[in-house]
Design a protein around this motif. Structure first.
Motif, PDB file in Angstrom:
ATOM      1  N   LYS A 288       0.764  -1.175  -0.180  1.00  0.00           N
ATOM      2  CA  LYS A 288      -0.079  -0.041   0.075  1.00  0.00           C
ATOM      3  C   LYS A 288       0.985   1.429  -0.145  1.00  0.00           C
ATOM      4  CE  LYS A 288      -3.941  -1.868   2.698  1.00  0.00           C
ATOM      5  NZ  LYS A 288      -4.001  -3.149   1.347  1.00  0.00           N
ATOM      6  N   PRO A 289       0.626   2.324  -0.592  1.00  0.00           N
ATOM      7  CA  PRO A 289       1.127   3.520  -0.490  1.00  0.00           C
ATOM      8  C   PRO A 289       1.396   4.073   0.791  1.00  0.00           C
ATOM      9  CG  PRO A 289      -0.488   3.721  -2.250  1.00  0.00           C
ATOM     10  CD  PRO A 289      -0.842   2.504  -1.499  1.00  0.00           C
ATOM     11  N   VAL A 290       2.402   4.888   0.940  1.00  0.00           N
ATOM     12  CA  VAL A 290       2.711   5.521   2.125  1.00  0.00           C
ATOM     13  C   VAL A 290       1.867   6.747   2.438  1.00  0.00           C
ATOM     14  CG1 VAL A 290       4.369   6.759   3.662  1.00  0.00           C
ATOM     15  CG2 VAL A 290       4.902   4.309   2.597  1.00  0.00           C
ATOM     16  N   THR A 291       1.368   7.267   3.167  1.00  0.00           N
ATOM     17  CA  THR A 291       0.474   8.276   3.315  1.00  0.00           C
ATOM     18  C   THR A 291       0.834   9.399   4.390  1.00  0.00           C
ATOM     19  OG1 THR A 291      -1.200   7.597   4.597  1.00  0.00           O
ATOM     20  CG2 THR A 291      -1.655   7.544   2.057  1.00  0.00           C
ATOM     21  N   LYS A 292       1.601   8.607   5.533  1.00  0.00           N
ATOM     22  CA  LYS A 292       1.976   9.397   6.552  1.00  0.00           C
ATOM     23  C   LYS A 292       3.692   9.532   6.664  1.00  0.00           C
ATOM     24  CE  LYS A 292      -1.927   8.238   9.368  1.00  0.00           C
ATOM     25  NZ  LYS A 292      -2.457   7.630  10.522  1.00  0.00           N
ATOM     26  N   PHE A 293       4.293  10.589   6.472  1.00  0.00           N
ATOM     27  CA  PHE A 293       5.622  10.636   6.575  1.00  0.00           C
ATOM     28  C   PHE A 293       5.947  11.272   7.838  1.00  0.00           C
ATOM     29  CE2 PHE A 293       4.275  10.642   2.314  1.00  0.00           C
ATOM     30  CZ  PHE A 293       5.137  10.327   1.683  1.00  0.00           C
ATOM     31  N   ASN A 294       6.330  10.339   8.907  1.00  0.00           N
ATOM     32  CA  ASN A 294       6.180  10.675  10.360  1.00  0.00           C
ATOM     33  C   ASN A 294       7.747   9.854  10.979  1.00  0.00           C
ATOM     34  OD1 ASN A 294       5.407   8.180  10.590  1.00  0.00           O
ATOM     35  ND2 ASN A 294       3.407   8.915  10.960  1.00  0.00           N
ATOM     36  N   ALA A 295       7.697  10.002  12.378  1.00  0.00           N
ATOM     37  CA  ALA A 295       8.749   9.331  13.118  1.00  0.00           C
ATOM     38  C   ALA A 295       8.434   7.784  12.589  1.00  0.00           C
ATOM     39  CB  ALA A 295       8.668   9.625  14.531  1.00  0.00           C
ATOM     40  N   ASN A 296       7.484   7.317  12.605  1.00  0.00           N
ATOM     41  CA  ASN A 296       7.539   5.739  12.444  1.00  0.00           C
ATOM     42  C   ASN A 296       8.168   5.479  11.073  1.00  0.00           C
ATOM     43  OD1 ASN A 296       6.153   5.316  14.822  1.00  0.00           O
ATOM     44  ND2 ASN A 296       4.109   5.476  13.975  1.00  0.00           N
ATOM     45  N   LEU A 297       7.762   6.019  10.043  1.00  0.00           N
ATOM     46  CA  LEU A 297       8.366   5.926   8.706  1.00  0.00           C
ATOM     47  C   LEU A 297       9.813   6.124   8.820  1.00  0.00           C
ATOM     48  CD1 LEU A 297       8.214   5.468   5.697  1.00  0.00           C
ATOM     49  CD2 LEU A 297       8.089   7.876   5.211  1.00  0.00           C
ATOM     50  N   HIS A 298      10.393   7.315   9.651  1.00  0.00           N
ATOM     51  CA  HIS A 298      11.799   7.440   9.736  1.00  0.00           C
ATOM     52  C   HIS A 298      12.484   6.009  10.435  1.00  0.00           C
ATOM     53  CE1 HIS A 298      11.308  12.129   9.186  1.00  0.00           C
ATOM     54  NE2 HIS A 298      10.711  11.401   8.278  1.00  0.00           N
ATOM     55  N   LYS A 299      11.763   5.747  11.251  1.00  0.00           N
ATOM     56  CA  LYS A 299      12.551   4.558  12.115  1.00  0.00           C
ATOM     57  C   LYS A 299      12.464   3.403  11.218  1.00  0.00           C
ATOM     58  CE  LYS A 299      12.562   1.834  16.225  1.00  0.00           C
ATOM     59  NZ  LYS A 299      13.610   1.055  15.706  1.00  0.00           N
ATOM     60  N   LEU A 300      11.331   3.011  10.399  1.00  0.00           N
ATOM     61  CA  LEU A 300      11.226   1.884   9.490  1.00  0.00           C
ATOM     62  C   LEU A 300      12.593   2.139   8.675  1.00  0.00           C
ATOM     63  CD1 LEU A 300      10.031  -0.528   8.129  1.00  0.00           C
ATOM     64  CD2 LEU A 300       8.539   1.315   6.847  1.00  0.00           C
ATOM     65  N   LEU A 301      12.736   3.336   7.859  1.00  0.00           N
ATOM     66  CA  LEU A 301      13.682   3.549   6.778  1.00  0.00           C
ATOM     67  C   LEU A 301      14.878   3.269   7.496  1.00  0.00           C
ATOM     68  CD1 LEU A 301      12.266   6.651   5.156  1.00  0.00           C
ATOM     69  CD2 LEU A 301      12.680   4.442   3.923  1.00  0.00           C
ATOM     70  N   ASP A 302      15.278   3.665   8.698  1.00  0.00           N
ATOM     71  CA  ASP A 302      16.520   3.494   9.523  1.00  0.00           C
ATOM     72  C   ASP A 302      16.794   1.964   9.740  1.00  0.00           C
ATOM     73  OD1 ASP A 302      16.791   6.174   9.551  1.00  0.00           O
ATOM     74  OD2 ASP A 302      16.282   6.589  11.707  1.00  0.00           O
ATOM     75  N   ASP A 303      15.732   1.342  10.226  1.00  0.00           N
ATOM     76  CA  ASP A 303      15.835  -0.104  10.338  1.00  0.00           C
ATOM     77  C   ASP A 303      15.931  -0.862   9.289  1.00  0.00           C
ATOM     78  OD1 ASP A 303      15.102   0.441  13.031  1.00  0.00           O
ATOM     79  OD2 ASP A 303      13.305  -0.768  13.296  1.00  0.00           O
ATOM     80  N   MET A 304      15.571  -0.560   8.073  1.00  0.00           N
ATOM     81  CA  MET A 304      15.942  -0.897   6.740  1.00  0.00           C
ATOM     82  C   MET A 304      17.131  -0.958   6.357  1.00  0.00           C
ATOM     83  SD  MET A 304      12.156  -0.319   4.777  1.00  0.00           S
ATOM     84  CE  MET A 304      12.684  -1.076   3.376  1.00  0.00           C
TER      85      MET A 304
END
Length: 158
Positions: A19-35
């Motif tokens: 699904k497309p990302v619609t919220k660009f927030n701290a949770n997304l930043h953590k996901l990107l860092d973890d990935m």
């Protein structure tokens, strides 16, 4: 940054459309860092969110070139040209490689971690990584489209 567990084939999550990302927030930043941490630890050159069990249109990559780590959210190919046959592997399918035919040059439109749109041109090896990771977001594995799949040699003694 945390290292996540990489989902392995035949886990059904790898066959689902993200699904497309619609919220660009701290949770997304953590996901990107973890990935990124997970990709480097594996080690790999790309990692898509479904490979860690998250059905979001996100992937990270690092082709080992001057661009370093690239984070792509909601990516899409907007231009494509040419053809190349290259060998691919996948962190979700350890021990195997395949010959896959893909576009030689592409232009990608994506968003960064803050939701800003950007464009990138890629060719050859880098274009292959983009296309491989984008396939993951659509539930496609390289083994689904490979002309030939083969097992990695276990050792030099074989």
């Amino acid at each position: 940054m945390g290292i996540r567990i990489i989902v392995k084939d035949p886990d059904p999550i790898l066959k689902k459309v993200c699904k497309p990302v619609t919220k660009f927030n701290a949770n997304l930043h953590k996901l990107l860092d973890d990935m990124a941490a997970t990709m480097y630890d594996a080690p790999g050159v790309g990692l898509a969110a479904p490979q860690i069990g998250i059905l979001k249109r996100v992937f990270v990559m690092d082709a080992g070139d001057e661009n370093g780590l690239i984070e792509l959210i909601n990516p899409e190919i907007v231009e494509k040209e040419g053809e190349q046959l290259s060998q691919e592997g996948c962190l979700s399918i350890p021990g195997f490689f395949g010959d896959v035919r893909r576009f030689k040059t592409i232009k990608v439109k994506a968003q960064d971690r803050n939701g800003e749109t950007f464009f990138m041109d890629a060719e050859d090896y880098v274009a292959t990584i983009y296309q491989h990771e984008m396939d993951h977001l659509n539930g496609v594995l390289y083994t689904d489209i490979a002309e030939k799949v083969f097992r990695e040699k276990e050792s030099n003694n074989e």
